[in-house]
Design a protein around this motif. Sequence first.
Motif, PDB file in Angstrom:
ATOM      1  N   LYS A  16      17.750  42.324  13.677  1.00  0.00           N
ATOM      2  CA  LYS A  16      17.545  43.336  14.829  1.00  0.00           C
ATOM      3  C   LYS A  16      18.330  43.037  15.115  1.00  0.00           C
ATOM      4  CE  LYS A  16      16.904  46.452  18.163  1.00  0.00           C
ATOM      5  NZ  LYS A  16      16.589  47.205  17.317  1.00  0.00           N
ATOM      6  N   PHE A  17      19.776  42.034  15.409  1.00  0.00           N
ATOM      7  CA  PHE A  17      20.433  41.199  16.121  1.00  0.00           C
ATOM      8  C   PHE A  17      22.063  41.089  14.586  1.00  0.00           C
ATOM      9  CE2 PHE A  17      17.278  40.732  19.357  1.00  0.00           C
ATOM     10  CZ  PHE A  17      17.892  41.505  20.716  1.00  0.00           C
ATOM     11  N   SER A  18      21.463  41.062  13.890  1.00  0.00           N
ATOM     12  CA  SER A  18      22.778  40.264  12.499  1.00  0.00           C
ATOM     13  C   SER A  18      23.571  41.889  11.713  1.00  0.00           C
ATOM     14  CB  SER A  18      22.087  39.952  11.505  1.00  0.00           C
ATOM     15  OG  SER A  18      21.691  41.065  10.865  1.00  0.00           O
ATOM     16  N   CYS A  19      23.475  42.863  12.650  1.00  0.00           N
ATOM     17  CA  CYS A  19      24.245  43.649  12.542  1.00  0.00           C
ATOM     18  C   CYS A  19      24.583  44.835  13.828  1.00  0.00           C
ATOM     19  CB  CYS A  19      24.457  44.678  11.204  1.00  0.00           C
ATOM     20  SG  CYS A  19      25.849  46.030  10.764  1.00  0.00           S
ATOM     21  N   SER A  20      24.165  44.771  14.464  1.00  0.00           N
ATOM     22  CA  SER A  20      24.039  45.823  15.456  1.00  0.00           C
ATOM     23  C   SER A  20      25.311  45.358  16.697  1.00  0.00           C
ATOM     24  CB  SER A  20      23.053  45.075  16.607  1.00  0.00           C
ATOM     25  OG  SER A  20      22.125  45.944  17.655  1.00  0.00           O
ATOM     26  N   GLU A  21      25.753  46.812  18.197  1.00  0.00           N
ATOM     27  CA  GLU A  21      26.220  46.128  19.117  1.00  0.00           C
ATOM     28  C   GLU A  21      25.146  46.766  20.255  1.00  0.00           C
ATOM     29  OE1 GLU A  21      29.623  48.583  19.125  1.00  0.00           O
ATOM     30  OE2 GLU A  21      28.635  50.241  18.417  1.00  0.00           O
ATOM     31  N   TRP A  22      25.034  46.271  21.298  1.00  0.00           N
ATOM     32  CA  TRP A  22      24.127  46.591  22.671  1.00  0.00           C
ATOM     33  C   TRP A  22      24.907  46.573  23.980  1.00  0.00           C
ATOM     34  CZ3 TRP A  22      23.615  42.023  19.522  1.00  0.00           C
ATOM     35  CH2 TRP A  22      23.672  41.210  20.080  1.00  0.00           C
ATOM     36  N   ILE A  23      24.643  47.374  24.996  1.00  0.00           N
ATOM     37  CA  ILE A  23      25.377  46.695  26.103  1.00  0.00           C
ATOM     38  C   ILE A  23      23.643  46.260  26.876  1.00  0.00           C
ATOM     39  CG2 ILE A  23      25.341  48.141  28.508  1.00  0.00           C
ATOM     40  CD1 ILE A  23      27.490  49.884  25.916  1.00  0.00           C
ATOM     41  N   VAL A  24      23.754  45.398  27.480  1.00  0.00           N
ATOM     42  CA  VAL A  24      23.034  44.470  29.173  1.00  0.00           C
ATOM     43  C   VAL A  24      23.224  45.293  29.620  1.00  0.00           C
ATOM     44  CG1 VAL A  24      22.231  42.751  29.213  1.00  0.00           C
ATOM     45  CG2 VAL A  24      22.962  42.986  26.797  1.00  0.00           C
ATOM     46  N   ILE A  25      22.037  45.508  30.773  1.00  0.00           N
ATOM     47  CA  ILE A  25      22.419  46.343  32.036  1.00  0.00           C
ATOM     48  C   ILE A  25      21.093  45.812  33.290  1.00  0.00           C
ATOM     49  CG2 ILE A  25      23.968  48.002  32.070  1.00  0.00           C
ATOM     50  CD1 ILE A  25      22.057  49.753  31.738  1.00  0.00           C
TER      51      ILE A  25
END
Length: 185
Positions: free
Chosen positions: A10-19
């Motif tokens: 899920k996270f090894s090639c990802s971008e995300w925003i945490v709100i």
Amino acid sequence: MIINQKIFDKFSCSEWIVISIYQFETLKKERNLTEKVTDENIKWGEFYLLNDRTEPLLIVSPPINNWILIETNHTDKLISLICKLDSKEYDFFYFHIDLWIPTMTFKYYEKGNLKRDYNYFLQEGEITIEEYGEKLDFENENLENITSSYGYDYFFYPLSILFYLGISYDQLILALEKNQKLYLL
């Protein structure tokens, strides 16, 4: 802590925003975000954003300890919308991990303004760090070390920040098995 394969995938090639959940609800209301209804029940851990999509799409995690993780194919547009919310009291994070390059970035926005930008990447066998703004409190603490069976451990620093924010490893694992929601931006 050694991360499992699902977290790695899920996270090894990802971008995300945490709100925060509250912030996301405000974003939905102020920007009239429309949930995209699908016939499929797609688990958050199984959905991967395809860059060839033309529609601006948000992939929204299930709530995790008062936080929402958002993936999108229009990151700059989403960040701009969050920064322009009528209620400016919001703080949020942007994270990016790409082990294929390899690179890791985290950014912290306070009241709609970029306060911290940290980039860590490997270039021609050398580690390069570029940073802007003052260190955040957690950067001076010993956050939980994340390791993977593939190496590149420091590139998973954003997961350590998630744990610092109160999103536990177990909660993250459970969230991967829950259905995500899709919104049109």
